[in-house]
Each structure stands twice: as structure tokens, then as C-alpha cells.
Design a protein around this motif. Structure first.
Motif, PDB file in Angstrom:
ATOM      1  N   LEU A  60       0.466  -0.502  -0.635  1.00 29.55           N
ATOM      2  CA  LEU A  60      -0.145   0.177  -0.113  1.00 29.55           C
ATOM      3  C   LEU A  60       0.829   1.294  -0.062  1.00 29.55           C
ATOM      4  N   PHE A  61       1.960   1.273   0.600  1.00 30.15           N
ATOM      5  CA  PHE A  61       3.123   2.810   1.101  1.00 30.15           C
ATOM      6  C   PHE A  61       3.364   2.714  -0.616  1.00 30.15           C
ATOM      7  N   LEU A  72      -4.625  -8.263  -2.085  1.00 28.20           N
ATOM      8  CA  LEU A  72      -5.306  -7.651  -1.524  1.00 28.20           C
ATOM      9  C   LEU A  72      -6.527  -7.724  -0.878  1.00 28.20           C
ATOM     10  N   LYS A  73      -7.220  -7.174  -0.431  1.00 21.16           N
ATOM     11  CA  LYS A  73      -8.956  -7.376   0.392  1.00 21.16           C
ATOM     12  C   LYS A  73      -9.929  -7.790  -1.368  1.00 21.16           C
ATOM     13  N   GLY A 132      -6.814   2.606   5.908  1.00 22.30           N
ATOM     14  CA  GLY A 132      -8.031   3.105   5.737  1.00 22.30           C
ATOM     15  C   GLY A 132      -9.240   1.895   5.478  1.00 22.30           C
ATOM     16  N   VAL A 133      -9.290   1.375   4.357  1.00 23.71           N
ATOM     17  CA  VAL A 133      -9.760   1.198   3.195  1.00 23.71           C
ATOM     18  C   VAL A 133      -9.956  -0.085   3.470  1.00 23.71           C
ATOM     19  N   GLN A 134      -8.562  -0.920   3.237  1.00 26.66           N
ATOM     20  CA  GLN A 134      -8.032  -2.392   3.071  1.00 26.66           C
ATOM     21  C   GLN A 134      -8.600  -2.768   5.228  1.00 26.66           C
ATOM     22  N   PHE A 135      -7.983  -1.924   5.924  1.00 30.04           N
ATOM     23  CA  PHE A 135      -8.041  -2.433   6.809  1.00 30.04           C
ATOM     24  C   PHE A 135      -9.321  -1.824   8.343  1.00 30.04           C
ATOM     25  N   GLY A 136      -9.564  -2.569   8.871  1.00 32.85           N
ATOM     26  CA  GLY A 136     -10.523  -2.021  10.084  1.00 32.85           C
ATOM     27  C   GLY A 136     -10.449  -2.269  11.528  1.00 32.85           C
ATOM     28  N   GLU A 137     -10.953  -1.422  12.854  1.00 27.61           N
ATOM     29  CA  GLU A 137     -10.994  -1.434  13.893  1.00 27.61           C
ATOM     30  C   GLU A 137     -11.035  -2.615  13.762  1.00 27.61           C
ATOM     31  N   ASP A 138     -11.660  -4.049  13.704  1.00 30.50           N
ATOM     32  CA  ASP A 138     -12.023  -5.110  14.274  1.00 30.50           C
ATOM     33  C   ASP A 138     -11.058  -5.606  12.985  1.00 30.50           C
ATOM     34  N   ALA A 189     -16.308  -3.575  -3.347  1.00 35.00           N
ATOM     35  CA  ALA A 189     -16.430  -2.572  -2.668  1.00 35.00           C
ATOM     36  C   ALA A 189     -14.876  -1.640  -2.270  1.00 35.00           C
ATOM     37  N   THR A 190     -13.481  -2.445  -2.262  1.00 33.99           N
ATOM     38  CA  THR A 190     -13.165  -2.397  -1.464  1.00 33.99           C
ATOM     39  C   THR A 190     -12.130  -2.086  -2.436  1.00 33.99           C
ATOM     40  N   PHE A 191     -11.740  -2.448  -3.640  1.00 30.69           N
ATOM     41  CA  PHE A 191     -10.949  -2.789  -4.809  1.00 30.69           C
ATOM     42  C   PHE A 191     -10.718  -1.023  -5.501  1.00 30.69           C
ATOM     43  N   ILE A 192     -13.127  -1.027  -4.880  1.00 30.03           N
ATOM     44  CA  ILE A 192     -13.214   0.852  -6.600  1.00 30.03           C
ATOM     45  C   ILE A 192     -12.541   2.135  -4.992  1.00 30.03           C
ATOM     46  N   LEU A 193     -12.924   1.297  -3.867  1.00 25.92           N
ATOM     47  CA  LEU A 193     -12.450   2.783  -2.353  1.00 25.92           C
ATOM     48  C   LEU A 193     -10.905   2.434  -3.095  1.00 25.92           C
ATOM     49  N   SER A 194     -10.047   1.531  -3.372  1.00 25.48           N
ATOM     50  CA  SER A 194      -8.846   2.072  -3.550  1.00 25.48           C
ATOM     51  C   SER A 194      -8.137   2.709  -4.962  1.00 25.48           C
ATOM     52  N   LEU A 195      -8.831   2.584  -5.768  1.00 25.75           N
ATOM     53  CA  LEU A 195      -8.458   2.573  -7.392  1.00 25.75           C
ATOM     54  C   LEU A 195      -8.772   4.143  -6.863  1.00 25.75           C
ATOM     55  N   LEU A 196     -10.267   5.055  -6.316  1.00 25.44           N
ATOM     56  CA  LEU A 196     -10.669   6.299  -6.267  1.00 25.44           C
ATOM     57  C   LEU A 196      -9.241   7.252  -4.943  1.00 25.44           C
ATOM     58  N   VAL A 197      -9.134   6.235  -3.954  1.00 22.14           N
ATOM     59  CA  VAL A 197      -8.031   7.010  -3.485  1.00 22.14           C
ATOM     60  C   VAL A 197      -6.894   7.465  -4.099  1.00 22.14           C
TER      61      VAL A 197
END
Length: 660
Positions: free
Chosen positions: A448-449, A517-518, A599-605, A522-530
Motif C-alpha cells: 500500500l505504501f 489485497l482484500k 483505512g480502506v483495507q483494514f478496519g478497527e476489528d 467495494a474495497t477495490f473501487i475505494l482503493s482505486l478512487l483514493v
């Protein structure tokens, strides 16, 4: 004594005017009709006692205006006076450094008049008795010595886009295109109309054809006043004659033409109607019909007994070299004389000019009434009041500039090298991170970095070159009043979006699934948008750096330093940053991009296997903990401020690139 027409004056008649102080007006006769329609508002150009000064900087170079106190001042133009009427060609001749281009630029209203409270340009320049104004600017064509053209556009595209921008909105797009086609025919460019202009690394049309294209861009508006700076520079004799024959034909339509020329052949010289000869130190030593210049210098004691190109003799005199010092010695023995001899000759020529020409010329200018030219001044004044500030609307300018930009950069943006570069890096990275298991949290975070770093820097270095490479074109077109800066800025930046967004999209599609990756859509689309969001911010910073410095080397150096700081402060390499320097990371868009991707790939839980049989929370991993996964919407807003702020800074910086 009969009045004579420009270009057809008998030598004996004009020479009699030179010797005496008889005031003879030079009325412009009704010009013959040509293929191009007649100029509607002919201009009589007068310039009186024009003086231009610069100061010498500490490094030894000459600079305009200001500078440190006590620096040496140099006068480039020393009281130049003259006049040119509709239908005439005035040639300004002189050695290098004599001020020809400076005078031409002043006549075109493109020289600064003041700097640091000091007046740089003094004297009076009038157009039909009126000072320079926006309406005169739009009736003036200025052809610079260097042909500033887009290399990947064809001749037809270059002139059509110029017509769409410069011709008034009262004409339809079809009529503008037809007018561009007529200019192509008139300038003899039909054979190469579909050929690319070309550049240093791209084969294109010849130098003479490029010069005619530059003239054609100015002829689209059917200008009343045409100014050309060294139109035959670097061309062979035949091509130069063809160019000047075209200019002569344009002048015959009632246009006023002024051109600088360095060393014309005898054939070119005899095509000029009037001549202004400047000495090497910027003093006028002749003004009058070109056909009798040799007779004038013979009459003041500088005859020549051999047949010679008049321009060669005049340039020798301008440098202070008398004809007899050249032709009375063997070629092998001649060394050009001493500097004292040169200075003496120049002083004699300047004195003769003041005695024989200056007084008569000033009297003639005072008695000249522009109303004698068919009421041109009155018509032009009425026309000026009706002219709008811009020929086309903002939206039309934006559309034309966007289409032109996409055509010009289609070879640059979608070239195979850039596509190969991105695809190869994505494929190699995908193989290195091939299906990284969830337990290898360090590798997933590193991937991700890598996303944030590669697409934080790649667009920046591409954008840095944008405005410095187009600086000369921007100055040229804004000087002609072709478009608003805002329409150019938005069209230029919008034209880069297809490639700037297409490549990172392809990159993500390749590496995301290969890297394991996840796998949630939805996660893929959010990662692309970021990632695309970060690309736009990075591009904005690159545009700002390039616009502020306007120098490729300096901009690249600053970009390198900036990216290095952002890389170190991005939240991956150093987690425990000292408090006094921790604020660095909040300036880095790479930091915010990295945080949003986490934040897109991982959650608090979310958990990962930190050791065999032991599950640990992702948020407790050192890198994630130092960056954090909270307040993500604040980070989105901060990046939005960066996006808008950098682009606004680039736009404001472009205002410093003043049109001439």
C-alpha cells in the motif's frame, strides 16, 4: 514636383527631397486588389525620438529596468524617428546589437515602459495619430524571429485552431475554417497542408514553410499593421525571396509592413520601399527610400566605386567602416581599421543624419495629417469603440484549446514508452507481492505504501514540465490576445486527465489482484478512487512548481527535494518522528494517501496472525498505529484543500508570465 507612390518612387526625385527640406507627404495610393481582401482600416505608423534604456546587472548581463543602485546604464535605442504608410514595407537594417528587434517590439506595443519607478521607453509612437490600445493590438500581426509552433500539429490544424480562437464570434466555425483554407492557398502551403510542423526530434516541414505558417497565423485577422522580426533568418536566398514576395503582396493590399532584416541579398533589398539604418550603438544614420540610400551616402562623402550589394555597404557603414577603407586595400591586408576610425565614421554619419534628414523628417511628421488617408483614423476610432475585449467566449476558447491540446499531446501522452513503463512496473510489483497472505501484514502494508509513493511522484515529475515547456507559446498567444489565461489553464490541465487517470487505473487493475489485497469489489473501487485522488493532488503540486519556477532544471531539482521529504515523512519508514519536526508529515499528500489506503483495507476489528496460533489487532501494528485509522474524512478534506490550493497557486504564478 509630383508626389510618388511608395515602392515606385524615382531615385532622382527622392534624392532631391533628401538634399532639401521640402516637405513631401507620402500618401498611400489605392492598393491593388489581391486574393486576400483589402485591409479595412489601414494604419499610418509614426515613431518620434524613441529611446530605450536598460541597466547592467552585477553578473555582467543586461537587464530591463531595476537592479542595484549605481549600476551602469546602457541606451539601446537613441532617438529613432520614422514613418511608414499603408502599402509600404519599411525595413530596419543594422548590425547585431543595434536595437532592431527592440525597436520592432516597441512598435508592436510589447516593451515594458516602466520598471522600479523608472521610465524605460520614451518617445512617441502613434497609429493613425492615436496611442497604442487594445484595438490596435488586435489589428496588429507580430511574427517573431523564432517560429513558435506546436510540432505535432499539421499546417492545416495549426491555422484552423488559430482561426477558431482569433476570428470574431460573428463568423461560424465553418466560415473560420474556410478562411484558414484561403490563407493556406494564398501563402502557397497547399502542398504541405496535411504535414506535421515538426521539431528538433520530429521531421516536419521546411524552415521557409514554417515561416509562412507563422505569417499565416497573423494574416488570419487580416491585420492592418504587420511586424516581422528577421523573416528570412536561416533561409536560403530563393526561399527568402519567396517569403518576402509574399510579404510584398500582403502590403499591396493596403497593409503597413515593418520588418527587421540582418543581411539581405541585393534582390531582397530592392523589394523594400523605405529603410531605417541603425548604427552599431543604436543611433539612426538613415531614414528614407531604400532605392536612394546609396546616393545619399555618396553625397555625404562615402561613395563606392565598385558594384556591391547595397545591404553589405550599409552594414559596413553602420559598423563604422568606410567604403574606401575596404576597397582601396588588398583583401589580405585589410584588418577592418581601428576602433578610433570606426568611431569617427559613425560620428560623421550621425552628424550627417542630423543635418540632412532629421530636420526634414520631423517637419514631415508634424505636417502629416492622417485624415488625408481617406478618414482611416476616424473609421478606426469608431471601430475600436465597437470591439469587444475577446473575440470568442470563454467556453469557446476552452473547447478549442482542449481539442488542440488533445491533438498536440496525443503522441506524447499515449506513447508506448510510458505505457510500457507503468505496465512493466505493475507486473513486476505484482510478481514480488504475489498473493501475499493475510498473516504477512508487513508486506501488505508495504504494498500500500508503494501505491502511494509511486503514484505520488510519477504524476508530479510529468506535471513539472507542463508550463515551462509551453512558456514561449503562452507568451506569444497571450500577446496576441487569443484567449483568457483561465480558459488556457483549465483546458491545459483537463487535457492531461485522460492519460493521468488511465495509467494508474490500469496499474491498480494489474497489481491489486496479483498482490492478494482484500478481494472485495467495494474495497477495490475505494482503493482505486483514493489512488486517483492522490494522482490529482500530486499533479497539482507539479503544476505549481513548474509555474512558479518556469525553468525545467530548477523545477526538477525542487521536485526531487520535495518528494524525498514526503517519502521520509510518509509514515512508513519513520514512526517515531521527533516532535519538533513531526509537522512535516502533515504537508505530505503521500502520508494522507497511505493513511486512506490503510483505512480502506483494514478496519478497527481486523486481526492478523502475529505468531503461530496468536491473533493480533491490525490497529496495534506499529506502522498502522503511528498513522492511525480514524478521522479519514478529515484527511479527504485536507487533500481537497491541497488539490485546490496547488492549482490556484499554479494559476496565480502564470500571471507573472507577462505577454509582450
Amino acid at each position: 514636383m509630383e508626389d510618388s507612390q511608395p515602392g515606385t518612387t524615382q531615385s532622382s526625385t527622392v534624392f532631391e527631397e533628401t538634399q532639401n527640406t521640402t516637405v513631401v507627404a507620402y500618401p498611400a495610393p489605392p492598393p491593388p486588389r489581391s486574393v486576400l481582401r483589402l485591409a479595412l482600416y489601414p494604419v499610418t505608423l509614426k515613431f518620434e525620438e524613441v529611446v530605450y534604456k536598460v541597466k547592467k546587472g552585477g553578473s555582467g548581463g543586461w537587464m530591463i529596468g531595476g537592479g542595484a543602485r549605481g549600476k551602469e546604464e546602457k541606451t539601446i535605442l537613441n532617438g529613432i524617428t520614422g514613418m511608414v504608410c499603408p502599402g509600404e514595407i519599411l525595413a530596419m537594417l543594422g548590425p547585431s546589437g543595434s536595437g532592431k528587434t527592440t525597436l520592432l517590439t516597441a512598435l508592436g506595443g510589447r516593451l515594458p515602459t516602466r520598471s522600479s519607478g523608472k521610465q524605460l521607453l520614451s518617445g512617441k509612437i502613434s497609429y493613425n495619430g492615436q496611442p497604442f490600445s487594445g484595438s490596435i493590438k488586435r489589428r496588429t500581426g507580430f511574427v517573431a524571429q523564432d517560429d513558435v509552433l506546436y510540432p505535432h500539429l499539421t499546417v492545416r490544424e495549426t491555422l484552423v485552431f488559430a482561426a477558431l480562437l482569433r476570428l470574431p464570434s460573428t463568423l461560424s466555425p465553418l466560415e473560420k475554417r474556410e478562411h484558414a483554407e484561403r490563407v493556406i492557398e494564398e501563402l502557397g502551403l497547399r502542398r504541405c497542408r496535411n504535414s506535421m510542423i515538426g521539431g528538433p526530434l520530429l521531421r516536419g516541414i521546411s524552415g521557409g514553410e514554417k515561416k509562412r505558417v507563422s505569417i499565416g497565423q497573423e494574416m488570419l485577422l487580416d491585420p492592418s499593421l504587420l511586424l516581422l522580426d528577421e523573416p528570412t533568418s536561416g533561409l536560403d536566398s530563393t526561399t527568402a525571396q519567396r517569403i518576402l514576395r509574399t510579404v510584398k503582396r500582403l502590403a499591396s493590399g493596403g497593409r503597413t509592413v515593418v520588418t527587421t532584416i540582418h543581411q539581405p541579398s541585393s534582390r531582397l533589398y530592392h523589394m523594400f520601399d523605405k529603410l531605417v539604418l541603425l548604427s552599431s550603438d543604436g543611433y539612426p544614420i538613415y531614414h528614407g527610400p531604400a532605392s536612394v540610400a546609396m546616393d545619399y551616402f555618396s553625397s555625404i562623402g562615402f561613395p563606392t566605386s565598385v558594384t556591391v550589394n547595397p545591404a553589405d555597404l550599409l552594414l559596413d557603414l553602420a559598423n563604422g567602416i568606410a567604403p574606401e577603407s575596404i576597397y582601396s586595400r588588398d583583401e589580405g591586408e585589410f584588418e577592418g581599421g581601428t576602433e578610433e576610425e570606426h568611431k569617427s565614421v559613425r560620428e560623421a554619419l550621425i552628424s550627417a543624419y542630423d543635418r540632412n534628414i532629421a530636420t526634414r523628417l520631423k517637419t514631415q511628421l508634424c505636417n502629416l495629417d492622417v485624415n488625408n488617408y481617406g478618414g482611416y483614423a476616424k473609421e478606426a476610432s469608431s471601430f475600436a469603440g465597437k470591439m469587444e475585449q475577446w473575440n470568442t467566449s470563454w467556453w469557446e476558447q476552452f473547447k478549442v484549446l482542449l481539442r488542440r491540446g488533445l491533438k498536440e499531446r496525443r503522441h506524447e501522452a499515449f506513447n508506448r514508452l510510458r505505457i510500457f513503463q507503468v505496465v512493466s512496473v505493475a507486473t513486476l510489483a505484482g510478481l514480488l507481492w504475489w498473493h501475499t497472505p493475510t498473516s504477512h501484514i508487513q508486506d501488505r502494508i508495504a504494498l500500500l505504501f508503494f501505491f502511494s509513493v509511486f503514484w505520488g511522484f510519477f504524476p508530479l515529475y510529468n506535471a513539472v514540465f507542463t508550463f515551462p515547456q509551453e512558456r514561449s507559446m503562452l507568451i506569444k498567444e497571450r500577446s496576441s490576445g487569443m484567449y483568457r489565461l483561465s480558459s488556457y489553464f483549465l483546458a491545459r490541465t483537463a487535457g492531461d486527465l485522460p492519460m493521468e487517470l488511465a495509467l494508474p487505473t490500469a496499474f491498480v487493475f494489474i497489481i491489486y489482484w496479483m498482490g492478494g489485497l482484500k478481494p472485495d469489489p467495494a474495497t477495490f473501487i475505494l482503493s482505486l478512487l483514493v489512488l486517483l485522488y492522490s494522482v490529482l493532488v500530486s499533479q497539482s503540486l507539479g503544476l505549481a512548481i513548474g509555474a512558479i519556477l518556469m525553468d525545467v532544471k530548477q523545477a526538477t531539482t525542487l521536485a526531487s527535494v520535495t518528494t524525498l521529504v514526503f517519502l521520509i515523512a510518509g509514515g512508513y519508514y519513520v514512526q517515531q518522528i521527533p516532535p519538533f519536526i513531526v509537522w512535516f508529515k502533515y504537508l505530505s499528500y503521500s502520508y494522507y494517501c497511505f493513511k486512506l489506503l490503510l483505512g480502506v483495507q483494514f478496519g478497527e476489528d481486523d486481526y492478523y496472525e502475529c505468531s503461530k496460533g496468536v491473533m493480533c489487532r491490525v490497529v496495534d501494528f506499529p506502522t498502522v498505529k503511528s498513522v492511525g485509522l480514524n478521522h479519514l474524512w478529515i484527511d479527504v478534506c485536507i487533500m481537497a484543500l491541497m488539490l485546490l490550493g496547488y492549482r490556484l497557486l499554479a494559476y496565480l504564478a502564470l500571471h507573472r508570465v507577462q505577454p509582450r
